[in-house]
Design an enzyme around this catalytic site. Structure first.
Site, PDB file in Angstrom:
ATOM      1  N   GLU A 114       0.819  -1.222   0.000  1.00 46.30           N
ATOM      2  CA  GLU A 114       0.000   0.000   0.000  1.00 46.30           C
ATOM      3  C   GLU A 114       0.850   1.268   0.000  1.00 46.30           C
ATOM      4  OE1 GLU A 114      -2.966  -0.174   3.094  1.00 46.30           O
ATOM      5  OE2 GLU A 114      -3.727  -2.115   2.431  1.00 46.30           O
ATOM      6  N   GLU A 170      -5.110  -8.552   1.015  1.00 50.53           N
ATOM      7  CA  GLU A 170      -5.784  -8.149   2.262  1.00 50.53           C
ATOM      8  C   GLU A 170      -7.268  -7.974   2.008  1.00 50.53           C
ATOM      9  OE1 GLU A 170      -4.342  -4.736   4.445  1.00 50.53           O
ATOM     10  OE2 GLU A 170      -2.253  -5.328   4.118  1.00 50.53           O
TER      11      GLU A 170
HETATM   12  O1  IFM Z   1      -4.073  -2.852   9.263  1.00 51.37           O
HETATM   13  C1  IFM Z   1      -4.052  -2.359   7.964  1.00 51.37           C
HETATM   14  C2  IFM Z   1      -2.869  -2.910   7.204  1.00 51.37           C
HETATM   15  O2  IFM Z   1      -1.665  -2.669   7.855  1.00 51.37           O
HETATM   16  C3  IFM Z   1      -2.797  -2.293   5.827  1.00 51.37           C
HETATM   17  N1  IFM Z   1      -4.064  -2.386   5.150  1.00 51.37           N
HETATM   18  C4  IFM Z   1      -5.244  -1.999   5.853  1.00 51.37           C
HETATM   19  C5  IFM Z   1      -5.295  -2.691   7.207  1.00 51.37           C
HETATM   20  C6  IFM Z   1      -6.569  -2.267   7.962  1.00 51.37           C
HETATM   21  O3  IFM Z   1      -6.586  -0.893   8.145  1.00 51.37           O
END
Ligand code: IFM
Length: 473
Positions: free
Chosen positions: A169, A376
């Site tokens: 990200e 994710e």
């Molecule tokens: O916890 C975070 C993660 O570190 C990166 N993506 C989003 C998740 C939830 O906010």
């Protein structure tokens, strides 16, 4: 839609779970590790809710064996974790610290012993503080340092890790870190955030080159992005323009260089009053544009956007934390709204699996032939341990059911999705929200560090075993 008699997910589809170093490890002063920007930020009063820090986190640095046993019990096939740069190369320069490398080598060996494939991310937001002191991601040199660090980790673990991710990200690193300041290092300088974005693109490209040079040919290299799914509130030209701006600022800014070797023209013009982009040097975009083996997709929620006219106040429910500084340079007039009629998670994020399907189909058009992995997806919920000692997180099960159904439906329409990582394995340090938001499928008592698999963990284990979505109830 489920096809009668066939499992929802093919035999070769990978199911796993994800975490990141600062969010779970703790042990921040052990093994030669020195502070990262997140240590500094979390220890700065007022930056993280309740003054929480990752000093102990969920003590994975000491409990990793127990955590691997949990993964094995759940039947996870693959585990995505990140390496702490500060643990491996504390100052961000020079040789690696053997103890740091040994920690990750033991973790990887422990996973392999249990037949769990390690999926390694090099950078999940925790820049060594010394590199920030030297200017951080707005400086070109940080991209070069990142490639050196990538080589150190590849040399140490390349004989046993096949799947490599450069950045997690980068949008958050650039814009929450340097524009809105809700993440480390907490700067609020829009021009610096765009420079940071460019140097993250460059760092990714240099990192891929370094990995390819150090790793065996069988290695697979990719990046994890968190593409936004912006949706115009109405079909008015202003709202449609808001959607276009966010597409460029959230997605084109990384997908452009990494997937196509160019920044979108509208991104450059939308941000012209902030920067002239003269930090982009000849050859940078070709460097950022490396052939990839996988594109990691992190998706949680879509964004409902409109354009505000005149001096009307801009509502900013973009789910990225409260700051008077916007993380959207060049989009001062874009307002973000909370949709009605859908559930809202503990993060304030609307639950809308159609965004997952839409995103996967867009990326399939954007990057044909590039395998996609959901690196994710998950939700924060108000989990409570019941009197019987169980955690009945039915809202999370409903979320997962909806989103995995959307993945299956996108695959049926041609999206080449090869795996899914649930965020997160364990409740953990949720950045500026500290320990107040629980994303885990395993509940963690933050005082005793006791781990309790929630109902969703059992549901997920059933899915992994059967490859067909169990009912949500
Ligand atoms: O916890 C975070 C993660 O570190 C990166 N993506 C989003 C998740 C939830 O906010």
């Amino acid at each position: 839609m489920t096809v009668q008699g066939q499992p929802d997910f093919p035999a070769e589809f990978l199911f796993g779970s994800a975490t990141s170093a600062y969010q779970i490890e703790g042990g921040v002063r052990e093994g030669g590790r020195t502070p990262s920007i997140w240590d500094t930020f979390a220890h700065t009063p007022g930056k993280v809710l309740a003054g929480d820090t990752g000093d102990v986190a969920v003590d994975h640095y000491h409990r990793w064996r127990e955590d691997i046993d949990l993964m094995s019990d759940l039947g996870l096939q693959v585990y995505r974790f990140s390496v702490s740069w500060s643990r491996v190369q504390p100052t961000g320069r020079g040789p690696a610290v053997q103890q740091g490398l040994d920690f990750y080598r033991s973790l990887v060996d422990g996973l392999l012993e249990k037949n769990i494939t390690p999926w390694l991310t090099l950078y999940h937001w925790d820049l060594p503080q010394e590199l920030e002191d030297a200017g951080g991601w707005p400086e070109r040199a940080t991209a070069e340092r990142f490639a050196e660090y990538a080589t150190l980790v590849a040399d140490a673990l390349g004989d046993r890790v096949v799947h490599w991710t450069t950045l997690n990200e980068p949008w958050c690193s650039a814009f929450l870190g340097y524009a809105s300041g809700v993440h480390a290092p907490g700067r609020t300088d829009q021009a610096a955030s765009l420079r940071a974005a460019h140097h993250l693109n460059l760092g990714h490209g240099l990192g891929v080159q370094a990995l390819r040079a150090a790793l065996p040919a069988r290695a697979k290299v990719g990046v994890s992005l968190n593409p936004a799914v912006p949706r115009a509130k109405t079909d008015s030209p202003g709202d449609v323009d808001a959607e276009r701006r966010i597409m460029a600022l959230a997605n084109g800014v990384f997908e452009g260089p990494m997937l196509h070797g160019a920044y979108p023209a509208d991104l450059i013009s939308d941000t012209a009053s902030i920067t002239d982009w003269s930090f982009v040097q000849d050859g940078d975009l070709a460097t950022a544009h490396q052939p990839l083996d996988a594109l990691g997709v992190n998706y949680y929620s879509p964004l409902l956007v409109s354009t505000v006219e005149g001096t009307d106040e801009v509502e900013r429910r973009d789910g990225h934390g409260a700051s008077e500084h916007s993380p959207w340079p060049g989009a001062d007039k874009v307002a973000f709204h909370r949709p009605t009629g859908v559930p809202i998670t503990e993060m304030g994020w609307p639950v809308d699996p159609t965004g997952m399907e839409e995103l996967l189909l867009r990326l399939t058009r954007e990057a044909p032939g590039l395998p996609l992995y959901i690196t994710e997806n998950g939700m924060a919920a108000e989990d409570k341990v019941g009197l019987d000692g169980t955690v009945n997180d039915t809202d999370r099960i409903a979320y997962l059911h909806g989103h995995l159904g959307a993945v299956r439906d996108a695959m049926a329409q041609g999206a080449d999705v090869r795996g899914y990582f649930l965020w997160s394995l364990l409740d953990n340090f949720e950045w500026a929200y500290g320990y107040s938001k629980r994303f885990g499928t395993v509940y963690v008592d933050f005082d005793s560090q006791e781990r309790t698999p929630k109902a969703s963990a059992r549901w997920y284990a059933d899915l992994i075993r059967s490859r067909t979505l169990p009912p949500a109830e």
